[in-house]
Design a protein around this motif. Structure first.
Motif, PDB file in Angstrom:
ATOM      1  N   THR A 108      30.479 -24.545 -12.231  1.00 47.09           N
ATOM      2  CA  THR A 108      30.662 -26.065 -12.424  1.00 47.09           C
ATOM      3  C   THR A 108      29.236 -26.882 -12.729  1.00 47.09           C
ATOM      4  OG1 THR A 108      30.209 -25.996 -10.119  1.00 47.09           O
ATOM      5  CG2 THR A 108      32.662 -25.911 -10.877  1.00 47.09           C
TER       6      THR A 108
ATOM      7  N   GLU B  84      26.585 -25.446 -14.653  1.00 48.48           N
ATOM      8  CA  GLU B  84      26.045 -25.221 -16.180  1.00 48.48           C
ATOM      9  C   GLU B  84      27.219 -24.549 -16.889  1.00 48.48           C
ATOM     10  OE1 GLU B  84      22.735 -22.587 -15.519  1.00 48.48           O
ATOM     11  OE2 GLU B  84      22.728 -22.747 -13.480  1.00 48.48           O
ATOM     12  N   ASN B  85      26.938 -24.424 -18.294  1.00 53.93           N
ATOM     13  CA  ASN B  85      27.858 -23.873 -19.217  1.00 53.93           C
ATOM     14  C   ASN B  85      27.572 -22.499 -19.256  1.00 53.93           C
ATOM     15  OD1 ASN B  85      29.110 -26.102 -20.041  1.00 53.93           O
ATOM     16  ND2 ASN B  85      27.712 -26.534 -21.693  1.00 53.93           N
ATOM     17  N   LYS B  86      28.275 -21.935 -18.370  1.00 52.13           N
ATOM     18  CA  LYS B  86      27.879 -20.191 -18.302  1.00 52.13           C
ATOM     19  C   LYS B  86      29.388 -19.651 -17.303  1.00 52.13           C
ATOM     20  CE  LYS B  86      24.960 -19.674 -14.354  1.00 52.13           C
ATOM     21  NZ  LYS B  86      23.783 -18.887 -13.924  1.00 52.13           N
TER      22      LYS B  86
ATOM     23  N   ARG C 130      27.695 -17.827 -22.366  1.00 51.19           N
ATOM     24  CA  ARG C 130      27.390 -19.258 -22.102  1.00 51.19           C
ATOM     25  C   ARG C 130      28.408 -20.469 -22.608  1.00 51.19           C
ATOM     26  NH1 ARG C 130      23.104 -20.799 -19.073  1.00 51.19           N
ATOM     27  NH2 ARG C 130      21.382 -19.180 -19.393  1.00 51.19           N
ATOM     28  N   SER C 131      29.495 -19.677 -22.915  1.00 46.68           N
ATOM     29  CA  SER C 131      30.716 -20.614 -23.190  1.00 46.68           C
ATOM     30  C   SER C 131      31.792 -20.595 -22.209  1.00 46.68           C
ATOM     31  CB  SER C 131      31.132 -19.931 -24.643  1.00 46.68           C
ATOM     32  OG  SER C 131      32.272 -20.542 -25.010  1.00 46.68           O
ATOM     33  N   PRO C 132      32.186 -21.653 -21.659  1.00 46.15           N
ATOM     34  CA  PRO C 132      33.351 -21.685 -20.884  1.00 46.15           C
ATOM     35  C   PRO C 132      34.614 -21.547 -21.560  1.00 46.15           C
ATOM     36  CG  PRO C 132      31.848 -23.482 -20.337  1.00 46.15           C
ATOM     37  CD  PRO C 132      31.213 -22.863 -21.546  1.00 46.15           C
ATOM     38  N   LYS C 133      34.604 -21.806 -22.810  1.00 44.54           N
ATOM     39  CA  LYS C 133      35.913 -21.315 -23.364  1.00 44.54           C
ATOM     40  C   LYS C 133      36.157 -20.114 -23.763  1.00 44.54           C
ATOM     41  CE  LYS C 133      37.209 -21.422 -28.366  1.00 44.54           C
ATOM     42  NZ  LYS C 133      36.709 -22.167 -29.690  1.00 44.54           N
TER      43      LYS C 133
END
Length: 161
Positions: free
Chosen positions: A144, A146-148, A98-101
């Motif tokens: 692009t 959602e945060n996943k 759940r973290s694009p980072k």
């Protein structure tokens, strides 16, 4: 002086709270392990817990999830495999976060691992990266909308030249 030491300690605690639970090298190593060995590797690290087993096309697919609630949700799925005529088993591992980072960190690790970037593009929902070499086919998706993000690593049949 004590104030600076306290700030450094807080920074270190904050950095560890958002730490990524698994590296690209860990994921590729999971493809080389049997299901039992991979399960042990994930659970004994005390980062992931076994969630459930799913039956799919005669295979048992195992799902694992991060234990710590302070870390962005991360899951690992193992058990998808393909048996070759010579008896060798090619395994796949899927990682979602759940973290694009975390996804950007995995992309950087993949580029540093000497896999070749075969495709970089986007569709309506994801930025897509495809890496390849003689041993692995890696597909990475960063949403692009959602945060996943997710990574699918598939072993390839090695055919020497």
């Amino acid at each position: 002086m004590k104030k600076y030491l306290f700030i450094v300690a807080l920074f270190c605690l904050g950095a560890s709270a958002n730490a990524q639970s698994i590296t690209f090298y860990d994921l590729t190593n999971l493809t080389n392990l049997s299901e039992g060995q991979a399960r042990t590797y994930l659970v004994l690290g005390r980062v992931f817990k076994h969630q459930y087993i799913e039956e799919k096309n005669g295979m048992q697919i195992e799902h694992f999830r991060t234990i710590s609630p302070s870390v962005a949700e991360q899951t690992v799925t193992i058990g998808e495999s393909k048996t070759l005529g010579n008896g060798a088993v090619l395994r796949s591992v899927t990682y979602t976060t759940r973290s694009p980072k975390h996804m950007l960190n995995l992309i950087a690790q993949t580029r540093g691992s000497h896999l070749i970037l075969k495709f970089q593009g986007a569709d309506a929902d994801n930025n897509i990266y495809v890496f390849d070499n003689d041993f692995y086919h890696v597909k990475m998706y960063i949403s692009t909308t959602e945060n996943k993000g997710s990574v699918v690593i598939e072993q390839k049949e090695y055919v020497p030249y």
